[in-house]
Write an enzyme that holds these catalytic residues in place. Structure first.
Site: not given
Length: 88
Positions: A20, A38
């Site tokens: 990320r 996620n």
């Protein structure tokens, strides 16, 4: 230019490896907006909007940078909604 939306589900070893963070850093160098998060099942979801060229370039750079972690990327191409201001 017409904007496009891509929704990508990445699977593999994509959580706990800075995926990320890397996506957000790379997005800063491209004219894209959207988010990365996620998923509970171990995948990572990325939603990006921009011109087709900008989104292609962003996703290509991300795939190249994280290639050792990505096993599969399921991509869906949609019409842009314009709902995002930046990438988070």
């Amino acid at each position: 230019m017409e904007l496009q939306r891509r929704e990508v589900l990445y699977s593999g070893d994509v959580q706990g490896v800075g995926f990320r963070y890397t996506a957000r850093q790379i997005a800063g160098g491209h004219a894209v907006s959207g988010y990365v998060r996620n998923m509970p099942d171990g995948r990572v979801q990325l939603v990006g909007e921009g011109t087709a060229e900008a989104v292609d370039s962003f996703l290509d750079e991300l795939a190249e940078t994280m290639e050792g972690y990505i096993r599969r990327a399921a991509v869906e191409v949609l019409s842009a909604t314009g709902e995002f201001r930046g990438f988070g």
